[in-house]
Design a protein around this motif. Sequence first.
Motif, PDB file in Angstrom:
ATOM      1  N   MET A  20      -4.376  -8.611  -1.829  1.00 41.75           N
ATOM      2  CA  MET A  20      -3.657  -7.867  -1.005  1.00 41.75           C
ATOM      3  C   MET A  20      -4.008  -7.997   0.528  1.00 41.75           C
ATOM      4  O   MET A  20      -3.166  -8.187   1.297  1.00 41.75           O
ATOM      5  N   PHE A  21      -5.545  -7.700   0.765  1.00 39.88           N
ATOM      6  CA  PHE A  21      -5.938  -7.922   2.104  1.00 39.88           C
ATOM      7  C   PHE A  21      -5.565  -9.267   2.627  1.00 39.88           C
ATOM      8  O   PHE A  21      -5.298  -9.404   3.796  1.00 39.88           O
ATOM      9  N   ALA A  22      -6.032 -10.251   1.852  1.00 36.22           N
ATOM     10  CA  ALA A  22      -5.719 -11.766   2.698  1.00 36.22           C
ATOM     11  C   ALA A  22      -4.387 -12.056   2.866  1.00 36.22           C
ATOM     12  O   ALA A  22      -4.029 -12.706   3.715  1.00 36.22           O
ATOM     13  N   HIS A  25      -3.397  -9.720   6.092  1.00 38.54           N
ATOM     14  CA  HIS A  25      -3.801  -9.970   7.500  1.00 38.54           C
ATOM     15  C   HIS A  25      -3.317 -11.246   8.262  1.00 38.54           C
ATOM     16  O   HIS A  25      -3.179 -12.134   7.655  1.00 38.54           O
ATOM     17  N   PRO A  26      -2.822 -11.204   9.602  1.00 41.62           N
ATOM     18  CA  PRO A  26      -2.129 -11.909  10.161  1.00 41.62           C
ATOM     19  C   PRO A  26      -2.969 -13.327  10.370  1.00 41.62           C
ATOM     20  O   PRO A  26      -2.517 -14.296  10.658  1.00 41.62           O
ATOM     21  N   ASP A  27      -4.320 -13.119  10.311  1.00 41.43           N
ATOM     22  CA  ASP A  27      -5.209 -14.341  10.577  1.00 41.43           C
ATOM     23  C   ASP A  27      -5.681 -15.177   9.482  1.00 41.43           C
ATOM     24  O   ASP A  27      -6.291 -16.008   9.697  1.00 41.43           O
ATOM     25  N   LEU A 306     -10.747  -1.523   8.589  1.00 47.93           N
ATOM     26  CA  LEU A 306     -10.157  -2.624   8.689  1.00 47.93           C
ATOM     27  C   LEU A 306      -9.424  -2.908   7.319  1.00 47.93           C
ATOM     28  O   LEU A 306      -8.193  -3.493   7.511  1.00 47.93           O
ATOM     29  N   PHE A 307      -9.904  -2.595   6.310  1.00 40.67           N
ATOM     30  CA  PHE A 307      -9.283  -2.827   5.235  1.00 40.67           C
ATOM     31  C   PHE A 307      -7.712  -2.054   5.249  1.00 40.67           C
ATOM     32  O   PHE A 307      -6.655  -2.722   4.712  1.00 40.67           O
ATOM     33  N   PHE A 308      -7.970  -0.873   5.282  1.00 36.04           N
ATOM     34  CA  PHE A 308      -6.831   0.363   5.095  1.00 36.04           C
ATOM     35  C   PHE A 308      -5.876  -0.242   6.439  1.00 36.04           C
ATOM     36  O   PHE A 308      -4.496  -0.318   5.854  1.00 36.04           O
ATOM     37  N   SER A 309      -6.238  -0.485   7.344  1.00 40.41           N
ATOM     38  CA  SER A 309      -5.087  -0.792   8.661  1.00 40.41           C
ATOM     39  C   SER A 309      -4.460  -2.169   8.199  1.00 40.41           C
ATOM     40  O   SER A 309      -3.240  -2.155   8.815  1.00 40.41           O
ATOM     41  N   THR A 310      -4.985  -2.848   7.609  1.00 40.63           N
ATOM     42  CA  THR A 310      -4.651  -4.234   7.126  1.00 40.63           C
ATOM     43  C   THR A 310      -3.556  -4.065   5.925  1.00 40.63           C
ATOM     44  O   THR A 310      -2.359  -4.627   6.014  1.00 40.63           O
ATOM     45  N   VAL A 311      -3.998  -3.436   4.888  1.00 39.62           N
ATOM     46  CA  VAL A 311      -3.115  -3.428   3.910  1.00 39.62           C
ATOM     47  C   VAL A 311      -2.020  -2.506   3.447  1.00 39.62           C
ATOM     48  O   VAL A 311      -0.931  -2.536   2.936  1.00 39.62           O
ATOM     49  N   LEU A 312      -2.302  -1.299   4.258  1.00 43.45           N
ATOM     50  CA  LEU A 312      -1.357  -0.438   4.089  1.00 43.45           C
ATOM     51  C   LEU A 312      -0.229  -0.252   5.370  1.00 43.45           C
ATOM     52  O   LEU A 312      -0.556  -0.660   6.336  1.00 43.45           O
TER      53      LEU A 312
END
Length: 314
Positions: A20-22, A25-27, A306-312
């Motif tokens: 999910m994170f990968a 994540h825009p980068d 970082l995790f939650f701001s990316t995934v959610l």
Amino acid sequence: MAHHIIMDVDTGIDDAMSIMFAVRHPDVEIHAISCVAGNGPVHQVADNTLKVLDLVNAPEIPVAAGARQPLIEPARPPGAVHGASGLGRLRLPHTSRTMESVHAVELIRRTLLTAEEPLTIVASAPLTNLALLLRTYPELSERIERILFMGGSASVGNATAVAEFNIWHDPEAAFIVFSSGVPLVMYGLDVFNRIRVDAARIAELTACADPVATAVGSLLGNEIVDQATGRALPYSMIGDAGTICALVAPELYSFETWPLQVDLAPGLGRGQTQVDRRRTVYRRDDTPWASASIALDADTDSVLELFFSTVLPQ
């Protein structure tokens, strides 16, 4: 900074969060995903992977199934941590995505050869697929920028008192990967065990209307039984997802470079990653030791943010 990666997974609870994170994540650009037996049998791992890609509306990413068992030992039954489905309590709908018809090793080979530049392999599973790749096509080591793997420990284990599950599952595979000459980054239990989500946040996620947030809450809240006490405790860790967090934000972690080897001998120490943190080495056997950049500490609050701001959803 763009990160071009191949993921090697055994999709259970934390591999799902890593995917999910990968994806979100825009980068990060995922060129392929290879699956291996570990948290579950490889056909289940592959199916879970496709379903998670659906959940986060991922673009089409090639996915292939690989090794069904370790290089030497018989297939290991999945443990109780990830449940019968591999995803704990989470139930995801059937997916129309399909797997590549080739073995995962061939998918990795094809992806490395067609990429414009060397790729990073992010492995959050037993290293069987990568060992097969490097033994079959050793010349491809030049096409791998580095291998960032979730595995091992410089302290305690989880599969045994001293061995972490991914390395313990196939120690011979880990030995081959460590000996390959490819640059290594180890994200082990020293950090993995520390990045935990509190019960209030898990309850908030589980009650959320967004399906991805609900899924993350379900994964984090999946209960496992402590065999020593009999108590049921929530999983609570982002686990493998911390590996991708370390890829995109290494400044949130403390890395040190040390010699690394894996214990292949039968007995209580089998599968232990031995990290030689001695400042002065007086003697050592003739077995060559790899050198790895090893995550030993992290700013846990910042990693979770970082995790939650990316995934959610924002």
